[in-house]
Design an enzyme around this catalytic site. Structure first.
Site, short mmCIF file in Angstrom:
data_model
loop_
_atom_site.label_atom_id
_atom_site.label_comp_id
_atom_site.label_asym_id
_atom_site.label_seq_id
_atom_site.Cartn_x
_atom_site.Cartn_y
_atom_site.Cartn_z
CE LYS A 1 34.53 27.04 36.02
NZ LYS A 1 34.53 26.13 35.08
CE1 TYR B 1 33.37 30.43 36.81
CE2 TYR B 1 35.26 31.66 37.61
CZ TYR B 1 34.37 31.01 36.53
OH TYR B 1 35.10 30.69 35.36
CB SER C 1 38.26 29.65 35.57
OG SER C 1 38.52 30.94 35.66
#
Length: 260
Positions: free
Chosen positions: A152, A148, A135
């Protein structure tokens, strides 16, 4: 990189980016194994593209091992692995231990466990490709969800390590790092939806096309949103100014009542 007749596995391929990747690769002649926790979705995609469904958890040690075994049974050799499955859990410092642990398992350890099983054979034969769906959050950050953002970042870091370690042995590693993509994850982003879409919300098919093009030149970073390269360079060149800008966005979101 021609994929005709290559054995390809795509995890998290029942929906969104994974489904688009599986569909595009099958259209180019790849033999595709479709994995997803949602067994019905995996079977539906596999039937549509003429692939093989392999439902299951692609994050746990046992789940990854079972998927690799199943895929090799269908394909013979696995030539390309798309570690696409990912989750977005927890918000702020209130994210609990289980959410942090799940993010680490799915967004990081799934890739580590797959690489352990795949890379030795690729090194032996001098060819293999390992592609992770990370991402832009893994290059920059994301507001609201530290689990998150951190996982990532770790996903990208592992892919970097893998490339630095095995590229001379014929293993190509790539990391797909989009911003907003029209998937269920963006639908569930709440107040962050507009921020993630500031450079345009792409379709999963747009991401698949950008990835397909990147397969031909082996570039490590696959950036469906080209502006991410500028943000990444700015972050590296002046971290304090970049963090100041991100904090400004944070305050704007707080003023809008997004993080209360």
């Amino acid at each position: 990189m021609p994929v005709r007749d290559k054995g390809v596995v795509v995890t998290g391929a029942g929906h969104g980016i994974g489904r688009a990747l599986a569909t595009r690769l099958a259209a180019e002649g790849a033999r595709v194994v479709v994995n997803d926790l949602d067994g019905e979705a995996a079977r539906r995609v596999a039937e549509t593209i003429g692939g093989w469904a392999a439902p299951g958890d692609a994050a746990t040690e046992q789940g990854v091992a079972a998927l690799v075994e199943t895929a090799r049974g269908h394909l013979g050799d696995i030539d390309v692995w798309f570690g696409n499955a990912g989750i977005d859990q927890g918000r702020g410092l209130d994210a609990d231990e289980a959410e942090w642990a799940a993010s680490h398992e799915v967004n990081v350890m799934a890739h580590v466990r797959a690489a352990r099983l795949l890379v030795p054979a690729w090194v032996e034969r001098g060819a293999g490709r390992f592609v992770v769906t990370a991402s832009a959050a893994g290059l920059l950050t994301t507001l609201g969800n530290p689990a998150y953002a951190v996982s990532k970042h770790a996903c990208v870091a592992f892919a970097e390590w893998l490339s630095a370690t095995y590229r001379h042995r014929g293993v190509v590693v790539q990391a797909i790092c989009p911003q907003g993509v029209r998937t269920r994850m963006l639908d569930d982003a709440g107040p962050l939806r507009d921020l993630l879409s500031r450079d345009g919300a792409l379709t999963p098919e747009d991401v698949a096309e950008a990835t397909w093009q990147a397969l031909h030149d082996d570039r490590f970073l696959v950036l469906p949103h080209p502006r991410v390269a500028d943000y990444y360079a700015h972050r590296a060149n002046d971290p304090d100014r970049w963090l100041g800008g991100m904090n400004k966005l944070q305050r704007q979101l707080e003023d809008q009542g997004a993080f209360r």
